[in-house]
Design a protein around this motif. Structure first.
Motif, PDB file in Angstrom:
ATOM      1  N   VAL A  12       0.849  -1.172   0.000  1.00 43.01           N
ATOM      2  CA  VAL A  12       0.000   0.000   0.000  1.00 43.01           C
ATOM      3  C   VAL A  12       0.897   1.239   0.000  1.00 43.01           C
ATOM      4  CG1 VAL A  12      -1.918   1.136   1.137  1.00 43.01           C
ATOM      5  CG2 VAL A  12      -1.589  -1.319   1.387  1.00 43.01           C
ATOM      6  N   PRO A  16       4.244   8.979   4.247  1.00 42.06           N
ATOM      7  CA  PRO A  16       4.009  10.169   5.042  1.00 42.06           C
ATOM      8  C   PRO A  16       5.317  10.809   5.479  1.00 42.06           C
ATOM      9  CG  PRO A  16       3.794   8.250   6.405  1.00 42.06           C
ATOM     10  CD  PRO A  16       4.295   7.786   5.073  1.00 42.06           C
ATOM     11  N   HIS A  17       5.230  12.115   5.668  1.00 43.40           N
ATOM     12  CA  HIS A  17       6.269  12.722   6.468  1.00 43.40           C
ATOM     13  C   HIS A  17       7.660  12.511   5.899  1.00 43.40           C
ATOM     14  CE1 HIS A  17       7.245  14.698  10.144  1.00 43.40           C
ATOM     15  NE2 HIS A  17       6.013  14.548  10.567  1.00 43.40           N
ATOM     16  N   LEU A 198       7.879  -2.332  15.421  1.00 43.76           N
ATOM     17  CA  LEU A 198       7.871  -0.875  15.546  1.00 43.76           C
ATOM     18  C   LEU A 198       7.475  -0.476  16.956  1.00 43.76           C
ATOM     19  CD1 LEU A 198       6.138   0.127  12.202  1.00 43.76           C
ATOM     20  CD2 LEU A 198       8.561   0.185  12.747  1.00 43.76           C
TER      21      LEU A 198
ATOM     22  N   GLU B  15       4.472  13.003  15.544  1.00 43.08           N
ATOM     23  CA  GLU B  15       3.392  12.035  15.483  1.00 43.08           C
ATOM     24  C   GLU B  15       2.591  12.217  14.219  1.00 43.08           C
ATOM     25  OE1 GLU B  15       1.107  11.595  18.895  1.00 43.08           O
ATOM     26  OE2 GLU B  15       2.694  12.096  20.308  1.00 43.08           O
ATOM     27  N   PRO B  16       3.173  11.862  13.112  1.00 40.13           N
ATOM     28  CA  PRO B  16       2.459  12.061  11.880  1.00 40.13           C
ATOM     29  C   PRO B  16       1.532  10.887  11.597  1.00 40.13           C
ATOM     30  CG  PRO B  16       4.630  11.222  11.413  1.00 40.13           C
ATOM     31  CD  PRO B  16       4.435  11.142  12.891  1.00 40.13           C
ATOM     32  N   HIS B  17       0.549  11.159  10.800  1.00 35.19           N
ATOM     33  CA  HIS B  17      -0.144  10.078  10.151  1.00 35.19           C
ATOM     34  C   HIS B  17      -0.784   9.115  11.129  1.00 35.19           C
ATOM     35  CE1 HIS B  17      -1.003   8.010   6.498  1.00 35.19           C
ATOM     36  NE2 HIS B  17      -0.224   8.809   5.814  1.00 35.19           N
ATOM     37  N   ARG B  20      -2.025   5.717   9.761  1.00 40.95           N
ATOM     38  CA  ARG B  20      -0.982   4.732   9.527  1.00 40.95           C
ATOM     39  C   ARG B  20      -0.517   4.097  10.825  1.00 40.95           C
ATOM     40  NH1 ARG B  20       2.841   2.880   6.248  1.00 40.95           N
ATOM     41  NH2 ARG B  20       4.960   2.674   7.034  1.00 40.95           N
ATOM     42  N   ARG B  21      -0.410   4.912  11.859  1.00 42.76           N
ATOM     43  CA  ARG B  21       0.013   4.376  13.150  1.00 42.76           C
ATOM     44  C   ARG B  21      -0.969   3.339  13.656  1.00 42.76           C
ATOM     45  NH1 ARG B  21       0.422   9.337  16.698  1.00 42.76           N
ATOM     46  NH2 ARG B  21      -0.406   7.847  18.190  1.00 42.76           N
ATOM     47  N   TYR B  23      -3.038   1.657  11.885  1.00 47.22           N
ATOM     48  CA  TYR B  23      -2.941   0.505  10.981  1.00 47.22           C
ATOM     49  C   TYR B  23      -1.794  -0.416  11.400  1.00 47.22           C
ATOM     50  CZ  TYR B  23      -0.732  -1.763   6.965  1.00 47.22           C
ATOM     51  OH  TYR B  23      -0.080  -2.641   6.151  1.00 47.22           O
ATOM     52  N   LEU B  25      -0.329  -0.657  14.258  1.00 43.51           N
ATOM     53  CA  LEU B  25      -0.590  -1.237  15.564  1.00 43.51           C
ATOM     54  C   LEU B  25      -1.517  -2.435  15.455  1.00 43.51           C
ATOM     55  CD1 LEU B  25      -0.944   0.903  18.682  1.00 43.51           C
ATOM     56  CD2 LEU B  25      -2.477  -1.023  18.433  1.00 43.51           C
ATOM     57  N   ASP B  28       0.146  -5.415  13.686  1.00 48.09           N
ATOM     58  CA  ASP B  28       1.037  -6.169  14.568  1.00 48.09           C
ATOM     59  C   ASP B  28       0.243  -7.083  15.482  1.00 48.09           C
ATOM     60  OD1 ASP B  28       3.362  -5.258  13.542  1.00 48.09           O
ATOM     61  OD2 ASP B  28       4.161  -4.520  15.444  1.00 48.09           O
ATOM     62  N   LEU B  64      -6.816  -0.127   5.069  1.00 52.13           N
ATOM     63  CA  LEU B  64      -5.513  -0.701   4.743  1.00 52.13           C
ATOM     64  C   LEU B  64      -5.451  -2.175   5.133  1.00 52.13           C
ATOM     65  CD1 LEU B  64      -3.254   2.269   5.880  1.00 52.13           C
ATOM     66  CD2 LEU B  64      -3.787   1.560   3.555  1.00 52.13           C
ATOM     67  N   ILE B 211       7.495   1.930   3.153  1.00 47.29           N
ATOM     68  CA  ILE B 211       8.659   2.587   3.731  1.00 47.29           C
ATOM     69  C   ILE B 211       8.422   2.786   5.219  1.00 47.29           C
ATOM     70  CG2 ILE B 211       9.973   4.737   3.757  1.00 47.29           C
ATOM     71  CD1 ILE B 211       9.449   4.956   0.782  1.00 47.29           C
ATOM     72  N   GLY B 212       9.444   2.519   6.022  1.00 47.69           N
ATOM     73  CA  GLY B 212       9.304   2.699   7.458  1.00 47.69           C
ATOM     74  C   GLY B 212       8.825   1.453   8.175  1.00 47.69           C
ATOM     75  N   ALA B 213       8.726   0.335   7.465  1.00 44.47           N
ATOM     76  CA  ALA B 213       8.378  -0.916   8.127  1.00 44.47           C
ATOM     77  C   ALA B 213       9.579  -1.416   8.933  1.00 44.47           C
ATOM     78  CB  ALA B 213       7.955  -1.960   7.103  1.00 44.47           C
TER      79      ALA B 213
END
Lengths: 271, 271
Positions: A12, A16-17, A198, B15-17, B20-21, B23, B25, B28, B64, B211-213
Motif C-alpha cells: 500500500v 508520510p512525512h 515498531l 506524530e504524523p499520520h 498509519r500508526r 494501521y 498497531l 502487529d 488498509l 517505507i518505514g516498516a
DNA sequence: AATATCTGTATGGTTTGACAGACAGATTTC
DNA sequence: GAAATCTGTCTGTCAAACCATACAGATATT
C-alpha cells in the motif's frame, strides 16, 4: 487490473512525512557508522536534489539530527557528523543474557511500570499452554544502563507460579532463580525467537524514542519438565543500545565443515 | 528547563499520520496472534474513542488492513480478523542458516539486483580491516520463498577475493563454498550481530513493504585464518516471514545451572 | 415489527506538511 | 577583495491529513 483469487495487495503506497523519513535514514547511516564522525554531509541543496524533496524538508530532517546532537551545523561551511555519534551498542550473547553488562561493572537498574493479574491474550495463553480461564501475572519493566533505558520487558507468568514471590523479590532477584528456589516448577527448556517490531506509544515513551522507531524484539518461552509454560517474556530493545552478537568458529575438516558457536562472546571494541 | 552538559534530547515529538500508526498497531496485533482469527474487532466508534482519533481515521486504518486481506468487514455486523491472517514466519537457527527451508522442500529463489566494484563505505572498510583504497565487490540480492521475498542481502567482498568467481557462480553456489574452493582464503571465524532497522525505499520496494516498516537485520563478518576480512553481509528480513529461533536446554546441576543451545531446532508448527 | 448497532458514504472546515523562491550572513576558495 | 558555496530565515501557495457531523443501508437483538 488483474484480479486474482486471493488478491493480497500488500504494498500500500503510503509515504508520510518526508522530513521524518529522511531524518530516520540519515540517523541510521550515522549511528551505524556508514557516515564516519567528522565527515561532512552533502549540502542541503544536494541532499534535497538527491532525495527528491525541497530544501525546507531537508532542513527539518537536519534540525532533528542537530537537536539530538548527532550532527553539527556550521553556517557557511556545512553539516558535520559529530564525534561520538556512532556509539556501538552493548552486546549480549544468548545463554548468559546480561552477563556482559555485569562484567563491565556498569550500573543496571530496573523500573517497574505495571504489575497485575489478568486473563492472558490468546497468543500468550497458547504459548504457555494454559488451561482455559487460567489467569496470569503480567509485569512490565524497563531496564536501564547508566540511566539510559535500553529494554522494555513484558512478562507473563501463570498465576500459580507468580504468587510464590512478591513484587519486591522481582526487583532484586532474577525470575528463574525465584522459580527454582520456590520449587514449584523446574525450568528445563526454553524457546527464544528474535525479530523486529515498531515502537508503539508506550514503548516509545519508556525507551525515549519516537513512535514508529525500529526495535529488536526477543520472545522467550520457558517450559517446565512436564512441558508446562513457566514464563513468557517479550523484550523490546533499542537497537542503538543493545544488540545480539554471536561468534562462530569453523570446525571440522573438509567434507564436514560446520559453524559452531564460540563460548566466550567478545565485546565489540568499537571505533 | 534543566540543561546538562550533553543535552541529548532524544525524544523528539513527531506524530504524523495517525491512520498509519493505528494501521501498524492493529496489524502487529493481528499477525502476532494477540487478536485471534475470527474474532471481531472493536467497532469503529469504539476504536476511535479508544485511540482518541476520529472515525474517519479509524476507517482509513481498517481500509488498509482490509486491502491486505487481514481483516473482513461486514456491514452492520463488524470487522473480523480473517482466518490465516496470523501466519507464523519461517524459522532459522544460527549455524545452519536456511537449512530448515531446504528441508521443508520449498522453492527458494534468488534475484540479483546489483553487482559492481567500488570503494567501500567507512564502516565496511573497518569491519573487513581493509587496506586504504582497497576496493570491494558489492552485490545486492533478494531471496524469495514461494515467490514471496523475505530477505534483502547486501554483500561486500574484498576485490582480490571477489574476482575469483563470476556473477553466475554466485547465483548457483553458496559464497563460502566458492571461496573455500578457490583456495584464496580460509574462512575460520565469523561474527554475527542481530538487530533491527527501518525499511528504506529500496528495501521496501524489493520486499513488498511500505517505507518505514520494521526489519530484522543480521550483520555477519567472516574472517580469514589471518584475521583478514573475507565477507561482510548485511541481511534485512521481513519479520512476518522470517525469524531467528533458538532452543535452549537447562543443563548442569544446581549451583552450576546454565542454558545451552540445543542442536536440532524445531520448526514452529503454527496454527 | 421496533430498536439499537454497525458499516458505508458524503460534506465542510481546520490544521499540518511540503513546496518554490528569495534574501541575509558566514565561510571558503581563488 | 571577489566569487562561489553554504547555512539561517522568511515569505506565500498548495495539497493532504484530520476532524466533526450527518445520513443511508445492513445486521442483530428484543
Amino acid at each position: 487490473m488483474h484480479q486474482q483469487g486471493t488478491d493480497r495487495r500488500v504494498n500500500v503506497a503510503i509515504e508520510p512525512h518526508k522530513a521524518r523519513r529522511l531524518y530516520l535514514l540519515l540517523r541510521d547511516e550515522i549511528s551505524s557508522g556508514v557516515r564516519a564522525p567528522g565527515v561532512r554531509l552533502a549540502s542541503e541543496p544536494a541532499l534535497a536534489a538527491e532525495h527528491g524533496v525541497s530544501r525546507v524538508t531537508v532542513r527539518r530532517a537536519l534540525d532533528l539530527l542537530a537537536a539530538e546532537g548527532l550532527v553539527l551545523r556550521r553556517p557557511g561551511s556545512g553539516t558535520f557528523v559529530r564525534h561520538g555519534a556512532s556509539a556501538r551498542p552493548v552486546v549480549a550473547d544468548l545463554p548468559n543474557m546480561l552477563s556482559a553488562l555485569i562484567a563491565m561493572g556498569r550500573a543496571s537498574k530496573v523500573r517497574l511500570l505495571s504489575f497485575d493479574y489478568l486473563r492472558p491474550p490468546p497468543d500468550i495463553a497458547a504459548a504457555l499452554a494454559l488451561d482455559t480461564d487460567e489467569r496470569v501475572q503480567r509485569s512490565v519493566r524497563v531496564r536501564m544502563i547508566d540511566d539510559a533505558p535500553f529494554s522494555y520487558l513484558i512478562t507473563h507468568v501463570p498465576e500459580r507460579i507468580g504468587t510464590t514471590y512478591s513484587e519486591a523479590d522481582l526487583a532484586t532477584t532474577p525470575f528463574l532463580e525465584l522459580v527454582e528456589r520456590s520449587g514449584i516448577a523446574a525450568p528445563e527448556r526454553a524457546v527464544q525467537t528474535i525479530s523486529a517490531a515498531l515502537a508503539g506509544p508506550e514503548m516509545a515513551e519508556a525507551l525515549g524514542l519516537g513512535i514508529g522507531a525500529a526495535l529488536t524484539t526477543m520472545t522467550r518461552t520457558v517450559f517446565d519438565r512436564d512441558g508446562r509454560g513457566v514464563e513468557h517474556l517479550q523484550a523490546f530493545y533499542r537497537p542503538d543500545r543493545y544488540a545480539f552478537q554471536f561468534d562462530l568458529l569453523r570446525t571440522g575438516n573438509a567434507g564436514a565443515r560446520k559453524w559452531t558457536p564460540a563460548d566466550a562472546p567478545r565485546a565489540d571494541p568499537g571505533p
